[in-house]
Design an enzyme around this catalytic site. Structure first.
Site, PDB file in Angstrom:
ATOM      1  CD  GLU A  88      -3.063   0.558   0.266  1.00  0.00           C
ATOM      2  OE1 GLU A  88      -2.978   0.508  -0.966  1.00  0.00           O
ATOM      3  OE2 GLU A  88      -3.756   1.374   0.866  1.00  0.00           O
ATOM      4  CB  THR A 105      -4.631   7.968  -1.476  1.00  0.00           C
ATOM      5  OG1 THR A 105      -5.607   7.015  -1.909  1.00  0.00           O
ATOM      6  CG2 THR A 105      -4.412   7.804   0.013  1.00  0.00           C
TER       7      THR A 105
HETATM    8  N1  HSE Z   1      -7.022   5.983   5.891  1.00  0.00           N
HETATM    9  C1  HSE Z   1      -6.605   6.285   4.563  1.00  0.00           C
HETATM   10  C2  HSE Z   1      -6.982   7.712   4.238  1.00  0.00           C
HETATM   11  C3  HSE Z   1      -7.319   5.356   3.628  1.00  0.00           C
HETATM   12  O1  HSE Z   1      -8.121   8.080   4.537  1.00  0.00           O
HETATM   13  O2  HSE Z   1      -6.165   8.460   3.716  1.00  0.00           O
HETATM   14  C4  HSE Z   1      -6.929   5.541   2.205  1.00  0.00           C
HETATM   15  O3  HSE Z   1      -5.927   4.666   1.853  1.00  0.00           O
END
Ligand code: HSE
Length: 285
Positions: free
Chosen positions: A120, A168
């Site tokens: 990830e 993201t």
């Molecule tokens: N927790 C992460 C975010 C999830 O909200 O940025 C996305 O990969």
């Protein structure tokens, strides 16, 4: 050839930024692996053209490298990239589970979560495990440095996916660096309510716990029509609404399965009124 189905996930759930995640009934990635002298990756399905096939840049390829498990990896994407449904995490999770079995590495599920989180990191820049944990373990998960806690959940939800892209990285850039004490208190209260709701399969408590005064309001600016969609979902009966993961997907919790159709139609309609095409998944946590 070994095949693993890795479900899409919704991370954060409002009050649990980088901590909470839940597996969705559908969609899912299907990952097929077979032993090879060098890792190769092929990708088909939703948004396949946006997924890198260079093993060094693909989350599944990184998992293969970290596990020293070279393989031909075929990924059939059910989860569109940059959706907020943990697309890259599903591929990483599926690869971790499949390669662990293919090479008989004997890693535990929790070890596989941390391994998949390395994959990830390639995409998001951070090795957070809130998407990979539920994709591997199923259910609702709480990820902390101290370990992973899982609760089996059973709640009807709608996830509405607008036809816009939010990366993201961009969504993390808008998150404030610090919070005020009253925001912290509100977040802890909502997060605690949500966990109690998950343990009881109580949609009212989970819906209440989805509210977050810090991250979601900042990210809502990146999702055209978010406020109208939230209002429409609530009017159609949803107990709570939030951004799914880093967005742009929007998650609504429903009181019962039969309500999902109305909530889905209301959300798609509200996005449409904002000039955004959208589709909705009627599914469950
Ligand atoms: N927790 C992460 C975010 C999830 O909200 O940025 C996305 O990969």
């Amino acid at each position: 050839m070994l095949t693993v189905r890795a479900p899409a996930t919704s991370a954060n759930l409002g009050s649990g930024f980088d901590v909470f995640g839940a597996a969705l009934g559908h969609p899912a990635d299907v990952v097929r692996v077979e032993r090879a002298s060098e890792t190769t990756i092929s990708v088909t399905g939703a948004g396949a053209e946006y997924v890198p096939t260079d093993p060094a840049e693909n989350t599944a390829g990184v998992v293969a490298r970290e596990l020293d498990a070279p393989a031909h990896i075929r990924i059939d994407k059910g989860v569109r990239p940059s959706s907020g449904l943990g697309s890259s995490a599903s591929s990483a999770a599926g690869a971790a589970v499949a390669l662990n079995e293919l090479y008989d590495r004997g890693l535990s599920d929790e070890e596989l979560v941390w391994l998949a989180a390395e994959g990830e990191a390639v995409v998001s820049g951070d090795a957070h495990a809130d998407n990979v944990a539920p994709s591997i373990l199923g259910g609702f998960t709480v990820v902390t440095d101290g370990g992973i806690t899982k609760i089996d959940a059973d709640l009807p939800v709608v996830v509405c996916l607008p036809d816009i892209v939010v990366s993201t990285r961009d969504a993390r850039d808008v998150v404030p660096d610090s919070v005020k004490m009253d925001q912290l208190v509100e977040t802890v209260g909502n997060a605690s309510t949500l966990v109690a709701g998950m343990a009881r399969d109580d949609p009212e408590l989970v819906g209440r716990g989805l509210t977050d005064p810090v991250v979601t309001p900042a990210r809502a600016e990146l999702v055209d029509g978010y406020d109208a969609v939230t209002e429409a979902a609530r009017e159609a009966g949803a107990t709570g609404v939030t951004i799914s993961g880093a967005g742009p997907g929007v998650l609504a919790v429903c009181r019962h399965r039969g309500q999902r159709r109305d909530v889905a139609a209301a959300m798609v309609g509200a996005f449409g009124d904002a000039g955004v095409d959208a589709r909705a998944y009627q599914t469950e946590l």
